[in-house]
Scaffold this motif. Structure first.
Motif, short mmCIF file in Angstrom:
data_model
loop_
_atom_site.label_atom_id
_atom_site.label_comp_id
_atom_site.label_asym_id
_atom_site.label_seq_id
_atom_site.Cartn_x
_atom_site.Cartn_y
_atom_site.Cartn_z
N SER A 1 0.82 -1.22 0.00
CA SER A 1 0.00 0.00 0.00
C SER A 1 0.85 1.26 0.00
O SER A 1 0.40 2.31 -0.43
CB SER A 1 -0.96 -0.01 1.19
N ASP A 2 2.09 1.16 0.48
CA ASP A 2 2.91 2.37 0.54
C ASP A 2 4.37 2.02 0.26
O ASP A 2 4.96 1.20 0.96
CB ASP A 2 2.77 3.00 1.94
N LYS A 3 4.92 2.65 -0.75
CA LYS A 3 6.30 2.35 -1.15
C LYS A 3 7.27 2.62 -0.02
O LYS A 3 8.22 1.89 0.20
CB LYS A 3 6.67 3.18 -2.38
N LYS A 4 6.99 3.68 0.73
CA LYS A 4 7.94 4.09 1.78
C LYS A 4 8.00 3.11 2.95
O LYS A 4 9.02 2.96 3.60
CB LYS A 4 7.57 5.49 2.30
N THR A 5 6.87 2.49 3.23
CA THR A 5 6.84 1.63 4.42
C THR A 5 6.85 0.13 4.05
O THR A 5 6.39 -0.71 4.82
CB THR A 5 5.57 1.93 5.25
#
Lengths: 321, 321
Positions: free
Chosen positions: B218-222
């Motif tokens: 859902s989130d590239k950063k996490t």
């Protein structure tokens, strides 16, 4: 057919039917499982446990289809425990062929074992074998408790005989006893007879495992690498435990505690076990269990079936030890 | 009590009784097992599966003691599968506390899992829950088949959706569905109602697992390290599978095939999954399953219990994804 059963073709043929049933029952699964079970069945040993189910039932009247199913479940449960055992021992071979964990990896071996456990219960629940199911589940509990106790008591060099006996009850005697029990129940025997056969299974199992543990120390020259590795990992068997009991100056204990002993040390360990009568004492205990088994077999109604049971137990227990 | 159940104290209290029963049922064993089970119970999550058993039974009339036992068995089976899963994943933590395999070693974890499986069956056989036993054994079979399929299909970058769906059926939906089924049967519902509830469980399970797999991307950063490790070990989930379907020039496939990609490569992989609409498509499928579940819930007789079930499923499935 294993050569043990050549003389008893009726039992031998039923065991072949048991193998066929195991293969049929497990062909609904992933090819992994089907293959793994096939190779286990092909390399199946003496099939003592399903044979005990059959022999016990034959003291009474039984439904053949139902009996074969119980015998198949018993062997499948045994195979499942071997598959899980091999994960822990990292065993490369099982009965001369590559073990499931070595061939398919530990990951698969965990689930192949689980699958076989579950399959035992589905086979029993289809036929409303409620009582057998309870026995089966109880046997698994005992096996697990035994294995966990064995693991927990590693490196405890003051282990007492009672703990060892509890461990081998789980390791071997629980499943032997269960096999006799569910066979006898399927043969509609009286509660007393069921109990007698179940005790015979227990005594046979205890004797069988002690003899197995004695064989590891029967000859200094042929001592197996696996025996040495077991010792290094802190797993003690009866000859060692008896010897430790007489090891007043802690000579044996200190040697074992190093856990990185070499072949020469292992020979010293062997000599100490011998001089402390560890092997002799263990053999004596095996003989006691053997005698108890035969004494109970004699109380069963005289028949060809009783003779066969007696012969098989003799062959099984009178190994060179 | 998990905060999910604060609003529904009746269910929450029953779940506390379920936990107490699990602890009581497993205190006959080696301290290893007792400790391992206690820590699993203490860190127990939302206890969705036993809650489904209870909620399903409450559509009819049930015997409370018997129901608690079924709910406990369902949770114990779940714990057993987690213990075995963690062996394979070499997971250090489970629900925030040290996993059984990390704390007691893989060897013990194999037998602790086996012990819990067997315990499920003894608890059921004591009370003649024959039908539930069959369901339970079948659920284990499905779980194992799913796990083995997942393992066999590693590194197969042309895996089709159907195989993924079969895998998550075993991984999650089988046990969800079983929980609804045995609860409904205990509530003496009609065959039709049992089937409906069982389907609700299946759809919830499918949606739940797909949402779980979507959350990983859902989130590239996490993006989690575990997600990257799963990919490196060749385990593909729905967003990746959908993306691979549109990966005409094999850009994504080649990246995945290297299996030693670093953090920057992982970001590229993530970007490719996004540009191929892998996540969007996966979310759409989750929505379809969610809609099917709610549609069936609406066919159940209107009651406070139905409202509770609806609320819980909403909270469970409307996670951020």
């Amino acid at each position: 057919m294993n050569e043990l059963w050549m003389e008893y073709p009726e039992i031998g043929n039923m065991l072949e039917e048991v193998n066929a049933l195991i293969l049929r029952s497990t062909n609904d699964a992933d090819e992994f499982i089907t293959e793994a079970v096939s190779s286990a069945v092909v390399s199946s040993g003496k099939m003592l446990r399903p044979a005990f189910v059959v022999l016990s039932a034959k003291f009474g009247d039984y439904d053949k289809e139902s009996l074969l199913r119980l015998a198949a479940v018993t062997e499948m449960l045994h195979i499942a425990t071997l598959v899980h055992d091999d994960i822990i021992d990292e065993a490369k071979l099982r009965r001369g062929i590559e073990s499931v964990q070595s061939r398919y990896g530990k990951d698969s071996a965990v689930f192949i074992g689980d699958y076989l456990f579950a399959k035992c219960f589905t086979l029993l629940s289809e036929k409303q074998h409620n009582k057998s199911m309870e026995k089966l589940a109880n046997a698994i509990l005992k096996i697990c408790r035994g294995e966990l106790k064995q693991y927990r008591l590693r490196y405890m060099y003051d282990v007492n005989i009672m703990n060892y006996l509890k461990i081998i009850t789980g390791k071997t005697a629980a499943l032997f006893s269960m096999s006799f029990h569910i066979g006898a129940a399927e043969g509609n025997l009286s509660d007393r007879q069921i109990k007698t056969l179940s005790r015979i299974g227990y005594y046979c199992g205890m004797a069988f495992q002690i003899i197995d543990d004695c064989l590891d120390y029967s000859d200094k020259k042929t001592i197996k690498k696996s025996t040495m590795n077991d010792l290094k990992q802190g797993y003690l068997t009866l000859p060692v435990i008896y010897a430790l009991g007489k090891d007043k100056d802690n000579k044996l204990k200190h040697l074992l505690e190093t856990t990185d002993f070499n072949k020469t040390d292992m020979e010293t360990i062997h000599d100490l076990i011998m001089s402390y009568d560890g092997l002799t004492q263990a053999r004596q205990l095996a003989k006691k269990y053997t005698a108890k088994a035969f004494k109970l077999i004699e109380t069963l109604p005289a028949s060809d079936n009783r003779n066969t049971l007696e012969d098989i137990v003799k062959k099984m227990l009178h190994r060179k030890y």
